[in-house]
Design a protein around this motif. Sequence first.
Motif, PDB file in Angstrom:
ATOM      1  N   PHE A   1       0.664  -0.989   0.169  1.00 59.58           N
ATOM      2  CA  PHE A   1       0.060  -0.233   0.222  1.00 59.58           C
ATOM      3  C   PHE A   1       0.803   0.979   0.321  1.00 59.58           C
ATOM      4  O   PHE A   1       1.661   1.557   0.749  1.00 59.58           O
ATOM      5  N   TYR A   2       0.312   2.014  -0.828  1.00 61.85           N
ATOM      6  CA  TYR A   2       0.933   3.715  -0.689  1.00 61.85           C
ATOM      7  C   TYR A   2      -0.138   4.340  -0.020  1.00 61.85           C
ATOM      8  O   TYR A   2      -1.627   4.316  -0.373  1.00 61.85           O
ATOM      9  N   ILE A   3       0.273   5.785   0.080  1.00 61.76           N
ATOM     10  CA  ILE A   3       0.225   6.319   0.897  1.00 61.76           C
ATOM     11  C   ILE A   3       0.385   7.992  -0.097  1.00 61.76           C
ATOM     12  O   ILE A   3       1.092   8.299  -0.142  1.00 61.76           O
ATOM     13  N   SER A   4      -1.009   8.960  -0.537  1.00 66.25           N
ATOM     14  CA  SER A   4      -0.767  10.073  -1.333  1.00 66.25           C
ATOM     15  C   SER A   4      -0.832  11.111  -0.231  1.00 66.25           C
ATOM     16  O   SER A   4      -2.306  11.132   0.257  1.00 66.25           O
ATOM     17  N   ILE A   5      -0.565  12.389  -0.394  1.00 65.44           N
ATOM     18  CA  ILE A   5      -0.843  13.419   0.142  1.00 65.44           C
ATOM     19  C   ILE A   5      -0.600  14.413  -0.920  1.00 65.44           C
ATOM     20  O   ILE A   5       0.104  14.987  -1.342  1.00 65.44           O
ATOM     21  N   ASP A   6      -1.480  15.342  -0.141  1.00 64.58           N
ATOM     22  CA  ASP A   6      -1.735  16.372  -1.493  1.00 64.58           C
ATOM     23  C   ASP A   6      -1.543  17.673  -0.383  1.00 64.58           C
ATOM     24  O   ASP A   6      -3.248  17.509  -0.132  1.00 64.58           O
ATOM     25  N   PRO A   7      -0.699  18.430   0.204  1.00 67.75           N
ATOM     26  CA  PRO A   7      -0.439  19.303   0.923  1.00 67.75           C
ATOM     27  C   PRO A   7      -0.821  21.045   0.794  1.00 67.75           C
ATOM     28  O   PRO A   7      -0.825  20.915  -0.444  1.00 67.75           O
TER      29      PRO A   7
ATOM     30  N   LEU B   1      -5.004   9.866   0.376  1.00 69.76           N
ATOM     31  CA  LEU B   1      -5.183   8.464  -0.774  1.00 69.76           C
ATOM     32  C   LEU B   1      -4.590   6.714  -0.067  1.00 69.76           C
ATOM     33  O   LEU B   1      -3.198   7.523   0.079  1.00 69.76           O
ATOM     34  N   LEU B   2      -5.434   6.349   0.218  1.00 64.81           N
ATOM     35  CA  LEU B   2      -4.513   4.912   0.415  1.00 64.81           C
ATOM     36  C   LEU B   2      -4.915   4.102  -1.108  1.00 64.81           C
ATOM     37  O   LEU B   2      -6.155   3.814  -1.352  1.00 64.81           O
ATOM     38  N   ALA B   3      -3.375   3.202  -1.353  1.00 66.05           N
ATOM     39  CA  ALA B   3      -3.885   2.319  -3.056  1.00 66.05           C
ATOM     40  C   ALA B   3      -3.189   1.221  -2.500  1.00 66.05           C
ATOM     41  O   ALA B   3      -1.972   1.332  -1.759  1.00 66.05           O
TER      42      ALA B   3
ATOM     43  N   ASN C   1      -5.610  17.385  11.514  1.00 68.64           N
ATOM     44  CA  ASN C   1      -5.675  15.887  12.298  1.00 68.64           C
ATOM     45  C   ASN C   1      -5.186  14.826  10.799  1.00 68.64           C
ATOM     46  O   ASN C   1      -5.813  13.674  11.419  1.00 68.64           O
ATOM     47  N   PHE C   2      -5.007  15.126  10.018  1.00 66.09           N
ATOM     48  CA  PHE C   2      -4.612  14.021   8.724  1.00 66.09           C
ATOM     49  C   PHE C   2      -3.456  13.484   9.399  1.00 66.09           C
ATOM     50  O   PHE C   2      -3.615  11.954   9.152  1.00 66.09           O
ATOM     51  N   SER C   3      -2.852  13.777  10.720  1.00 69.10           N
ATOM     52  CA  SER C   3      -1.387  12.715  10.662  1.00 69.10           C
ATOM     53  C   SER C   3      -2.316  11.974  11.797  1.00 69.10           C
ATOM     54  O   SER C   3      -1.199  10.179  11.527  1.00 69.10           O
ATOM     55  N   ASP C   4      -3.234  11.862  12.084  1.00 74.36           N
ATOM     56  CA  ASP C   4      -4.299  11.051  13.136  1.00 74.36           C
ATOM     57  C   ASP C   4      -4.445  10.011  11.995  1.00 74.36           C
ATOM     58  O   ASP C   4      -4.713   8.459  12.585  1.00 74.36           O
ATOM     59  N   LEU C   5      -5.387  10.170  10.776  1.00 70.75           N
ATOM     60  CA  LEU C   5      -5.413   9.956   9.945  1.00 70.75           C
ATOM     61  C   LEU C   5      -4.167   8.801   9.452  1.00 70.75           C
ATOM     62  O   LEU C   5      -4.068   7.408   9.654  1.00 70.75           O
ATOM     63  N   VAL C   6      -3.188   9.285   9.071  1.00 74.37           N
ATOM     64  CA  VAL C   6      -1.821   8.309   8.641  1.00 74.37           C
ATOM     65  C   VAL C   6      -1.653   7.337   9.288  1.00 74.37           C
ATOM     66  O   VAL C   6      -0.888   6.182   9.147  1.00 74.37           O
ATOM     67  N   SER C   7      -1.413   7.266  10.589  1.00 75.33           N
ATOM     68  CA  SER C   7      -0.958   6.869  11.496  1.00 75.33           C
ATOM     69  C   SER C   7      -2.032   5.698  11.793  1.00 75.33           C
ATOM     70  O   SER C   7      -1.378   4.675  11.602  1.00 75.33           O
TER      71      SER C   7
ATOM     72  N   ASN D   1       7.562  16.957   9.062  1.00 73.02           N
ATOM     73  CA  ASN D   1       7.729  17.033  10.785  1.00 73.02           C
ATOM     74  C   ASN D   1       6.414  16.794  11.581  1.00 73.02           C
ATOM     75  O   ASN D   1       6.645  15.795  12.238  1.00 73.02           O
ATOM     76  N   GLU D   2       5.227  16.779  10.590  1.00 73.56           N
ATOM     77  CA  GLU D   2       4.056  16.239  11.600  1.00 73.56           C
ATOM     78  C   GLU D   2       4.286  14.033  11.539  1.00 73.56           C
ATOM     79  O   GLU D   2       3.856  13.559  12.623  1.00 73.56           O
ATOM     80  N   LEU D   3       4.349  14.072  10.290  1.00 71.18           N
ATOM     81  CA  LEU D   3       4.293  12.770  10.417  1.00 71.18           C
ATOM     82  C   LEU D   3       5.463  11.929  11.122  1.00 71.18           C
ATOM     83  O   LEU D   3       5.922  10.921  11.914  1.00 71.18           O
TER      84      LEU D   3
END
Length: 145
Positions: free
Chosen positions: A3-9, A17-19, A36-42, A66-68
């Motif tokens: 799986f990959y995560i893609s982020i458009d900041p 996006l999770l693919a 709150n994005f980092s909670d979902l990525v975590s 930095n958040e990640l």
Amino acid sequence: MSFYISIDPGNKKCGLLLADIKSGKVIEAGISSLNNFSDLVSFWNEQYLIKKIIIGDGTNCRYIENELKQKKIVNLKYVNERGSTLRARFRYWEIWPPNYCIRWLPKEILFPPDNLDAIVALILLEDCLKYTFIWPEKVNIKIWP
């Protein structure tokens, strides 16, 4: 599965996006606030075997990084996002073709009804991997607080 995560900041929100690379399908996609994005990525990182996180190199990309990193999430890769928002408008109409009445109008004058941040995240991932993903009908663009 891989799986990959893609982020458009962005300034106040980001597209996520999770693919699944093996099936070539989008699993989940949406828009989240920067708070709150980092909670979902975590969460995704714990639930799936995340191989890489793709981040657009534009607005607030260092904040995202930095958040990640504070959450001990690594394997980050930056992707040039120049022109991705405009390209996302065309990609949107590929995924959800317009109805019969407006199908014949030039796509350049059509504006998608939804927020494009998740589609931009898709464009970034497709650019990085040089691969076009499938967006299953059951996957809707979510809005996370």
